[in-house]
Design a protein around this motif. Structure first.
Motif, short mmCIF file in Angstrom:
data_model
loop_
_atom_site.label_atom_id
_atom_site.label_comp_id
_atom_site.label_asym_id
_atom_site.label_seq_id
_atom_site.Cartn_x
_atom_site.Cartn_y
_atom_site.Cartn_z
N LYS A 233 0.84 -1.19 0.00
CA LYS A 233 0.00 0.00 0.00
C LYS A 233 0.88 1.25 0.00
O LYS A 233 2.09 1.17 0.22
CB LYS A 233 -0.91 0.00 1.22
N GLU A 234 0.26 2.42 -0.24
CA GLU A 234 1.00 3.69 -0.20
C GLU A 234 1.53 3.92 1.22
O GLU A 234 0.81 3.73 2.21
CB GLU A 234 0.08 4.84 -0.59
N THR A 235 2.79 4.28 1.31
CA THR A 235 3.41 4.56 2.60
C THR A 235 4.21 5.86 2.51
O THR A 235 4.23 6.51 1.47
CB THR A 235 4.37 3.42 3.02
N ALA A 236 4.89 6.19 3.59
CA ALA A 236 5.71 7.40 3.61
C ALA A 236 6.86 7.32 2.61
O ALA A 236 7.42 8.35 2.22
CB ALA A 236 6.25 7.65 5.01
N VAL A 237 7.23 6.09 2.19
CA VAL A 237 8.35 5.95 1.25
C VAL A 237 7.92 5.36 -0.09
O VAL A 237 8.75 5.24 -1.00
CB VAL A 237 9.47 5.07 1.86
N PHE A 238 6.65 4.99 -0.24
CA PHE A 238 6.19 4.34 -1.47
C PHE A 238 4.98 5.06 -2.01
O PHE A 238 3.89 5.00 -1.45
CB PHE A 238 5.86 2.87 -1.19
N ASP A 239 5.18 5.77 -3.12
CA ASP A 239 4.12 6.50 -3.82
C ASP A 239 3.98 5.86 -5.20
O ASP A 239 4.84 6.05 -6.07
CB ASP A 239 4.49 7.98 -3.92
N LYS A 240 2.91 5.11 -5.41
CA LYS A 240 2.74 4.37 -6.66
C LYS A 240 2.70 5.28 -7.88
O LYS A 240 3.16 4.91 -8.96
CB LYS A 240 1.46 3.53 -6.62
N SER A 241 2.15 6.47 -7.72
CA SER A 241 2.00 7.38 -8.87
C SER A 241 3.32 8.01 -9.28
O SER A 241 3.40 8.68 -10.30
CB SER A 241 0.98 8.47 -8.55
N HIS A 242 4.37 7.82 -8.46
CA HIS A 242 5.68 8.37 -8.79
C HIS A 242 6.78 7.31 -8.75
O HIS A 242 7.96 7.64 -8.67
CB HIS A 242 6.04 9.51 -7.83
#
Length: 603
Positions: A233-242
């Protein structure tokens, strides 16, 4: 910026750029500079220049450039602080404690914890896959897909155990808290059942950011479970859109362009076959954020999306997104297979090379897509198709490009070329009229149709034209520092109104006032963003090889100074309501500017 300018400059100045870059590539001396084939793109004729006097590098082929810190960031996939730390250690410079605020330090430290936890999980998953009997069926799955042991290790592939709290227990033993594990997206915490893994009984693929740090995972179920694929899932270090899978590798490929696929398994198969310029979005459609990242490294993208209906729809959307950021697209035909993995597995690398060579442009793909919606054997439907195709072709601004596509479409779909050209011209005229009638006295033109394939956004081009005199004048002044003295009392940093050029100009003027000379490489340190470093490097590293007379030089400088100052005056007049008392002064200055002549004869 987390370190003072003084310490950054000390690190930079104590790492000679020729010595550092010479440790990565073979440099050959040419006059006052050193040359090599660029390490950031494939080329046969060297266009990569390193200047020891300026302590700068620039590639005239792909546009990369900067100082020694920039080079390490680009080559090693390092962030600015990481590159600075490496060079500081190389030069024996002790870095002080970073100047974070308390909140910044807490936030950055927490991100480091999450990335380290992801790395720990990746190592554990890989261990389960390659060194235990538990991962045997996952290893068989990878081998059945044709992945070699070398590829498995290269991508750090792994296996999540069948027990639903296996990773939770392992991370707990490593000292991570429940809150940290929850924030990582690897574990969910249930008050009654405790920690439960988000991934179990899945083939695991680590997802890395642009700097090669593990920020998440993709998991493919083993067996008949659902969903088939899940991502962190989206986290403080993982942004799927970028985040683009394998972009940390693809960005350094010497192959032409970037190949975008739909899934990470396709990308891994392509890298194994030698196509190390492949990347993929992760469980989400391509976004403007993805396109912006790709734009940093190339102006050309090959789309290798699935050949089914959904893949074709995704391709059409991707073409539009890439066009918006100025990237040209070509589409690889994968038929009769669904995806690159199937294609390469069945037909091999050479056949895929052929499909890349035959890839059609985005415009051709779009018009082919339009044609599929009509029965071209029916005269009325063929007329409607021709009108739709003409509307698309009318968006092409370059006459040569437009004419070439008109001929190609006319030939392919058996349309009279003269009739199609007339229709394209008519739609183009209507588009221009629409833009004109939709503007009021203060509005800027609205681009009613997409910009041409392979061309930049017209607004970007207009902005470049507006700022070009500022860039060229700074280039002249860096190349011939005596101009600072010759233009004293006539030109100042305040005349450069573009934000980035103003920053560069201010530092150059300050350097000259302090020492009577300029230090271009130190100015790059002001920018941590790679794109801005490249922009500054282009200004500061461009060599003025033109042979012109003193009279011609004087005319060039006079013309540039007048244009730069006039742009600043026009800007002030446009915002005079903020300082109405300055109106007489600005008008008088504008009148004087028309008579301005700078003599450089005795400079």
């Amino acid at each position: 910026m987390y370190y003072s300018e003084d310490i950054i400059e000390e690190v930079r100045s104590r790492n000679d750029i020729v010595d550092v870059i010479g440790g990565y590539v073979t440099l050959k001396r040419r006059g006052n500079s050193y040359m090599a084939c660029c390490p950031f793109h494939h080329e046969k004729t060297p266009s990569f220049h390193v200047n020891r006097d300026k302590q700068m590098y620039h590639c005239f082929g792909c546009g990369v450039g900067g100082n020694v810190i920039t080079f390490v960031m680009e080559y090693e996939n390092f962030s600015f602080p990481e590159a600075l730390k490496m060079l500081a250690e190389r030069a024996g410079v002790a870095l002080p404690e970073q100047n974070y605020s308390r909140e910044q330090r807490q936030r950055e430290n927490y991100k480091m914890v999450l990335k380290e936890m992801n790395r720990t999980a990746a190592i554990y998953f890989n261990y389960l896959l390659t060194a235990t009997s538990a991962g045997k069926h996952a290893l068989e799955y990878y081998h059945d897909r044709g992945f070699s042991d070398e590829t498995i290790q290269r991508f750090g592939l792994g296996y999540a155990n069948i027990y639903e709290n296996d990773l939770y227990q392992y991370l707990k033993k490593q000292g991570y808290t429940d809150a940290q594990m929850k924030d990582s997206g690897l574990v969910r915490i249930d008050e009654r059942r405790g920690g439960q893994d988000m991934f179990w009984n899945r083939a695991m693929v680590p997802i890395m950011d642009i700097n090669g740090k593990v920020v998440g995972f993709g998991g493919r179920v083993l067996g008949d479970g659902t969903p088939k694929y899940i991502n962190t899932k989206e986290t403080a270090v993982f942004d799927k859109s970028h985040t683009l899978f394998a972009m940390n590798i693809a960005r350094r490929s010497k192959r032409r362009g970037i190949i975008l696929c739909e899934g990470y398994m396709d990308v891994i198969a392509m890298h194994q076959a030698g196509f190390d310029n492949a990347a993929a979005s992760l469980g989400t459609a391509l976004t403007m954020g993805h396109a912006t990242i790709v734009k940093r490294y190339t102006d050309e993208v090959y789309l290798a999306y699935d050949s089914d209906g959904a893949g074709r729809k995704a391709t059409m959307k991707a073409i539009g997104i890439m066009r918006e950021v100025g990237i040209s697209t070509r589409i690889i035909d994968l038929k009769p297979y669904k995806d690159p993995d199937e294609f390469i597995h069945n037909l091999g690398k050479e056949a895929f090379e052929g499909r890349i060579a035959d890839a059609v442009t985005g415009i051709v793909f779009e018009i082919d897509g339009i044609a599929q919606g009509y029965n071209l054997r029916d005269p009325e439907e063929k007329i409607r198709f021709t009108k739709e195709a003409a509307k698309r072709l009318s968006a092409l601004d370059e006459p040569v490009v437009r004419h070439s596509y008109i001929e190609a479409v006319a030939e392919k779909y058996k349309i009279d070329a003269a009739d199609l050209k007339a229709m394209v011209t008519r739609y183009g005229t209507i588009g221009l009229q629409t833009q004109t009638t939709n503007m009021d006295d203060t509005a800027r033109p609205v681009i009613a149709t997409p910009p041409p394939e392979g061309n930049r956004n017209p607004r970007d081009e207009a902005a470049d034209r507006e700022t070009q005199p500022q860039r060229l004048l700074l280039t002249w002044m860096v190349g011939k520092p005596e101009l600072f003295g010759q233009l004293e009392g006539i030109l100042t940093e305040e005349d450069f109104i573009d934000e980035d050029y103003h920053t560069v100009a201010k530092r150059l003027f300050d350097q000259y006032r302090d020492s009577g000379t300029v230090n271009p490489a130190a100015i790059v340190n002001l920018f941590e963003d790679i794109e801005k470093q490249r922009l500054v490097a282009k200004i500061l590293q461009t060599e003025l090889d033109v042979e012109i007379t003193e009279d011609e030089k004087e005319r060039v400088i006079n013309d540039l100074v007048r244009k730069v100052k006039m742009a600043r005056i026009d800007y002030e007049l446009a915002h005079i309501a903020d300082n109405p008392e300055k109106l007489p002064e600005v008008i008088a200055e504008k009148a004087r500017l028309t008579k301005l002549h700078i003599s450089l004869k005795n400079g």
